[in-house]
Design an enzyme around this catalytic site. Sequence first.
Site: not given
Lengths: 248, 248, 349, 349
Positions: C168, C232-234, C236
């Site tokens: 994500p 990156l979304h955290p 992920g």
Amino acid sequence: MSDVRYSLRAWTSADEAVCAQWRNQAGQPPAAPAPEEQALVLCDADGRPQACARLRPHLGLDIPRYSFHIGRAVHAAAELGLYHCQDTLLLGNDHTGEAELVDLACAPDCPQPQQALSALLEALLKPWLADPANRGRQLVVELAGWRRADGRSPFWDGLGRLFYPADPTPQRARWGEAWPAHLAALMPRQTLYLSFLAEPARQALGRAHEGAAPALQALATQGFAYSRHVRIDDGGPIWVLQASTRLG
Amino acid sequence: MSDVRYSLRAWTSADEAVCAQWRNQAGQPPAAPAPEEQALVLCDADGRPQACARLRPHLGLDIPRYSFHIGRAVHAAAELGLYHCQDTLLLGNDHTGEAELVDLACAPDCPQPQQALSALLEALLKPWLADPANRGRQLVVELAGWRRADGRSPFWDGLGRLFYPADPTPQRARWGEAWPAHLAALMPRQTLYLSFLAEPARQALGRAHEGAAPALQALATQGFAYSRHVRIDDGGPIWVLQASTRLG
Amino acid sequence: MSPAHDLLLRPVAPEDLPALERIAAATADGISSLPEDRERLRERIERSCQAFASEDAASGEETYLFVLEERGRVIGSSGIAASAGFHDRFYSYRNEFVVHASAALGVSQRLHTLHLCHDLTGVTLLTSFYIEPAYEAGLAPQLLSRARLLFIALFAERFNSRIAAEHPGLVDAQGHSPFWDAVGRRFFNMDYAQAEKVVGGRSKAFIADLMPHSPVYVPLLPEAAQFAIGQLHPVGELPFGILQDEGFDADTYIDIFDGGPTVEGRLELLRSVRQARRLALRPGALGLGQEHWHLVCTERRRDFRASLARLPAGVQELSPEHRVFERLGPPPGASVMVSPLDAVQEELR
Amino acid sequence: MSPAHDLLLRPVAPEDLPALERIAAATADGISSLPEDRERLRERIERSCQAFASEDAASGEETYLFVLEERGRVIGSSGIAASAGFHDRFYSYRNEFVVHASAALGVSQRLHTLHLCHDLTGVTLLTSFYIEPAYEAGLAPQLLSRARLLFIALFAERFNSRIAAEHPGLVDAQGHSPFWDAVGRRFFNMDYAQAEKVVGGRSKAFIADLMPHSPVYVPLLPEAAQFAIGQLHPVGELPFGILQDEGFDADTYIDIFDGGPTVEGRLELLRSVRQARRLALRPGALGLGQEHWHLVCTERRRDFRASLARLPAGVQELSPEHRVFERLGPPPGASVMVSPLDAVQEELR
């Protein structure tokens, strides 16, 4: 259209000093013609130069000439009811080899600039149009792009500046007509979607600088039309006269 | 230009059968107008239809319309004395939203086809040009591309066929005006250098089919000019009338 | 006794439906590929059971779903899609850098562009990673993510030799993706959630048809969108970190919608696969030396089982009496696969 | 005694000039990168000596040249350029495949295009491979080519972690390159030999400025040119095969002029490097087990030496009395590097 008060003559070396403070349709002072070019000066009843113009037989053969072509791209998915038509810009050398009209300018105190320029253009175009063998198919003219009151070009700020971050003024002064060719080496080479540009840059695209208004009107009178090409630095419009249109 | 022997009237449903054997400027039989379109028929002194034409207010809004724009690219290395200017093709939808002239056709036995078509065009264009608010900026017309005596298109053989290897005839018949849009999905999306095409394809680029000659001449009379765009299947030329040129 | 010994990875079974529903509810929208819908979950389980059971050559349509349990309680999931974009193309943006230079202007600039490509069409995708928050710190995520790679290596004829995984991308405080807002939105005039709705169950390929095929020039994007490229979304970070450690490349591809990193690697070069060894089973076999955590898995497809065990570094054989078989069950064959979890990088100097 | 024991690879020395002249004369035009010109060869040797001797951090400009000798007679050469396109860009065509599909027309086609790129700018290039025909069949080419990789691994701070090598492309019976004739010639209006002359000592980057930046659509090329894409000139088969076996990728890049394959790989994934081990030297050390051919090299830069030896597969240490030191000379340090030549691929199943 031509006016009895005016007289026409070829450019002489003395005209350079006279015209030094004039600004041509592209915002620059007029220059002396090269040997293969034809330059006319229109003078008033007292013999004072009022307007000038120059015809260059072929553009872009020494230094490549760049412009953006404005195209359109449709992305559609009928099943989803989605349809988007977007304007695009593509860097190219589309007018290479065509004839060019340059240094179309008139004196700052010219009483009827549009009329003077029209008369001058008509005189310059007549022999060109009458010589299909040598004239090529188009006559191209570049116009200065729109600028804000502070002199900044929103088109430059929204596009060129992102690929050449320094101030372009000294480079433009140093390289003259070669400046856009050097700039082109840094610019995107593939199709650009206009929607990626900031709004002020989009608004400025193909819009001429106010100072070019008399020239634009005179060009329209003579059958020139917007070519859907613009200058790569300031987004100024490029107009063309299709030889066949006039002959039709 | 118009001739007293002719009369003009709107298209009627009876005309469809009369015109079934005619061929328009694009090589197809004329069709009945859609509600928003304007279609005129020119009849001789005896009331027999001699020519027809149709004006579509906007092209490419339902089915995307594709064409190749012919541009130029210069590759130069001044230090080596190398300079090459090449013509390029780029797939696009540049005329999307413009007005279109379609089904420009005359009877096979029309005694003076060019004159008839010119008279018809003039009548069709007058109201269009007089309505700047609704007319858009360009009127576009596609012409059938050049074919050999055996009916084959060298442009298709040199380009389209390499990306769609089957015979295009049944698909063109099946999909009609949508055929080029489906073909476009298979064609190169980025700039093509013309020098990569076989010589016969290059020769055919932008060259109209002989059957379109009277239409071409009539279009030229009315101020239309070659737009440097061609049809993507047979390379037929696309001509445009710049509204501003006529008004200038 | 370390709790890592209690972990078992196995194919999902119909009885796992309630557990999967719990997982689907716990994962944020768009983060996991598990739908929050009982019927669709039931279908996913069924398709997985069919995939594990099928004796046929792979059609590419298969999706395999694993669950991780601790003493019988499901605490996580992970999956494999045999072929990305099956029945269609799988689009990504590929990062490209070109140098644009002008000697006259004294400028040489590295220009970043994004190229729409379907390079990853047909590769095998790692999907559906989820682990309960309480287990994030231990070895459970390692088992959950890496055991899939051993499964792929064991049944390589069912998979592509290139493996990829989507992650994500960044969203702002309002839940908007700055990358979508700067790129995709210009071609949809709607936000991502709306676009997903309009597109419905259709493939991403369909959306991609609406996007331009010429490169996106990164300097033209707003700063927030430029920053979001490959970010990156955290949520992920954990699965992403494991795949990075496996040797996946995270610099080449990004998601065309939210700009998140899509990692990619060749199966045979991934750490767990490179270091995997087959151990013969011999009653009474004794391993000597310092022990390290290893993945251990059986070599059966339908009854695939993977667990963790402490084994000596150079171990060559294993006793069927080893405690790992308390979880794995009686070994179904004459050998098992193992791969060290904490191997040091080979260094030349 | 096998003749392979008599081979020694070492840095080129000024005394090798006559041998290099012989090699340059023996290699076809454009195939080797050794110039047929005594002064330029002398310069190449000098630059190589400086590169090996330099204690400074790498500038990227260095070129390293090795010679292979059999009992003192030079029978081949190989080289390394630290950084491709140093001071400029290094251009290649990258093969790309996109699917163009029309549901309405029932057609889905894989379209092959070539993209001008400078992806390989700055990578380390393997160059100058030449072996006397009489030695092509034995182990000599293996030593000549692969020992370079161990050198790069030992002194990694001087090189890029990506390694590439150009290989000559196809020419027809008249010596013309069908790829050049169909692509480059359209932008030069001259044949390749002429173009090389016009361009003189300038970099390829300069030529590339004259070539179009939009992709070459392969279906538009004549068949002979299509066939030549990525095809190897027969003279390049031996060095190409060795690099393929090392794990270099040969499918991505081709030369922009003749279409020959430019292989590329990451150093740490190349077979000789992956399997390289450091052996401690211990007087009296005995290796047990079946013996296989190994590369053996010293760990000094300036006095780098590589040779071949038969050693047991899992050998951990080596005696300084081993016969390989008859060629390598007295070991200068406490260890040597070895890498098996005929290792079997690790297989999982």
